[in-house]
Design a protein around this motif. Sequence first.
Motif, PDB file in Angstrom:
ATOM      1  N   LEU A 209      61.379  51.837  97.301  1.00 42.74           N
ATOM      2  CA  LEU A 209      61.555  50.755  96.317  1.00 42.74           C
ATOM      3  C   LEU A 209      60.789  49.504  96.714  1.00 42.74           C
ATOM      4  O   LEU A 209      60.211  48.818  95.855  1.00 42.74           O
ATOM      5  CB  LEU A 209      63.037  50.438  96.141  1.00 42.74           C
ATOM      6  CG  LEU A 209      63.859  51.520  95.451  1.00 42.74           C
ATOM      7  CD1 LEU A 209      65.328  51.122  95.424  1.00 42.74           C
ATOM      8  CD2 LEU A 209      63.342  51.785  94.061  1.00 42.74           C
ATOM      9  N   PHE A 210      60.746  49.192  98.001  1.00 42.89           N
ATOM     10  CA  PHE A 210      59.988  48.030  98.458  1.00 42.89           C
ATOM     11  C   PHE A 210      58.509  48.177  98.103  1.00 42.89           C
ATOM     12  O   PHE A 210      57.911  47.271  97.526  1.00 42.89           O
ATOM     13  CB  PHE A 210      60.150  47.849  99.972  1.00 42.89           C
ATOM     14  CG  PHE A 210      59.224  46.815 100.535  1.00 42.89           C
ATOM     15  CD1 PHE A 210      59.508  45.472 100.392  1.00 42.89           C
ATOM     16  CD2 PHE A 210      58.055  47.184 101.188  1.00 42.89           C
ATOM     17  CE1 PHE A 210      58.656  44.502 100.908  1.00 42.89           C
ATOM     18  CE2 PHE A 210      57.193  46.231 101.701  1.00 42.89           C
ATOM     19  CZ  PHE A 210      57.497  44.883 101.557  1.00 42.89           C
ATOM     20  N   TRP A 211      57.930  49.320  98.459  1.00 42.38           N
ATOM     21  CA  TRP A 211      56.508  49.508  98.176  1.00 42.38           C
ATOM     22  C   TRP A 211      56.233  49.628  96.683  1.00 42.38           C
ATOM     23  O   TRP A 211      55.162  49.251  96.218  1.00 42.38           O
ATOM     24  CB  TRP A 211      55.952  50.705  98.946  1.00 42.38           C
ATOM     25  CG  TRP A 211      55.807  50.362 100.384  1.00 42.38           C
ATOM     26  CD1 TRP A 211      56.535  50.836 101.423  1.00 42.38           C
ATOM     27  CD2 TRP A 211      54.890  49.414 100.947  1.00 42.38           C
ATOM     28  NE1 TRP A 211      56.148  50.249 102.588  1.00 42.38           N
ATOM     29  CE2 TRP A 211      55.133  49.368 102.320  1.00 42.38           C
ATOM     30  CE3 TRP A 211      53.904  48.596 100.410  1.00 42.38           C
ATOM     31  CZ2 TRP A 211      54.406  48.543 103.174  1.00 42.38           C
ATOM     32  CZ3 TRP A 211      53.191  47.776 101.258  1.00 42.38           C
ATOM     33  CH2 TRP A 211      53.440  47.755 102.622  1.00 42.38           C
ATOM     34  N   TYR A 212      57.205  50.110  95.915  1.00 43.80           N
ATOM     35  CA  TYR A 212      57.056  50.142  94.463  1.00 43.80           C
ATOM     36  C   TYR A 212      56.992  48.724  93.905  1.00 43.80           C
ATOM     37  O   TYR A 212      56.186  48.434  93.035  1.00 43.80           O
ATOM     38  CB  TYR A 212      58.215  50.911  93.823  1.00 43.80           C
ATOM     39  CG  TYR A 212      58.100  51.003  92.321  1.00 43.80           C
ATOM     40  CD1 TYR A 212      57.258  51.934  91.738  1.00 43.80           C
ATOM     41  CD2 TYR A 212      58.830  50.151  91.498  1.00 43.80           C
ATOM     42  CE1 TYR A 212      57.143  52.024  90.366  1.00 43.80           C
ATOM     43  CE2 TYR A 212      58.724  50.230  90.124  1.00 43.80           C
ATOM     44  CZ  TYR A 212      57.875  51.169  89.562  1.00 43.80           C
ATOM     45  OH  TYR A 212      57.759  51.247  88.201  1.00 43.80           O
ATOM     46  N   MET A 213      57.837  47.830  94.431  1.00 47.38           N
ATOM     47  CA  MET A 213      57.832  46.445  93.954  1.00 47.38           C
ATOM     48  C   MET A 213      56.569  45.714  94.394  1.00 47.38           C
ATOM     49  O   MET A 213      56.065  44.862  93.669  1.00 47.38           O
ATOM     50  CB  MET A 213      59.073  45.707  94.454  1.00 47.38           C
ATOM     51  CG  MET A 213      60.331  46.144  93.741  1.00 47.38           C
ATOM     52  SD  MET A 213      61.767  45.148  94.140  1.00 47.38           S
ATOM     53  CE  MET A 213      62.117  45.701  95.789  1.00 47.38           C
ATOM     54  N   VAL A 214      56.048  46.032  95.574  1.00 47.66           N
ATOM     55  CA  VAL A 214      54.863  45.341  96.086  1.00 47.66           C
ATOM     56  C   VAL A 214      53.589  45.839  95.416  1.00 47.66           C
ATOM     57  O   VAL A 214      52.767  45.044  94.939  1.00 47.66           O
ATOM     58  CB  VAL A 214      54.765  45.491  97.624  1.00 47.66           C
ATOM     59  CG1 VAL A 214      53.448  44.954  98.145  1.00 47.66           C
ATOM     60  CG2 VAL A 214      55.936  44.782  98.292  1.00 47.66           C
TER      61      VAL A 214
END
Length: 79
Positions: A49-54
């Motif tokens: 989820l972090f890399w999806y948001m970034v």
Amino acid sequence: MWYCLWPVSLDTQLETNIQQALAANAIQNSRSFSTQLLIDANNHIFAVLFWYMVLGPIGAIGYRLVSELVRLKTNEQTD
């Protein structure tokens, strides 16, 4: 995106961890068990989820690819 979040079910991973802990008689050490559970949750949910948001979908897919390559390389070295 769904595959990036759930390539292996957390339930399956949890059952595997429990079986390994029981086999090693390490279930008494709840700290290491809970630590492993948090690491698995991070690898399967939070990091994706972090890399999806970034970086969007490319970031989530890229993270999952790198994560799987590291896992395969580690398994290859231990065999």
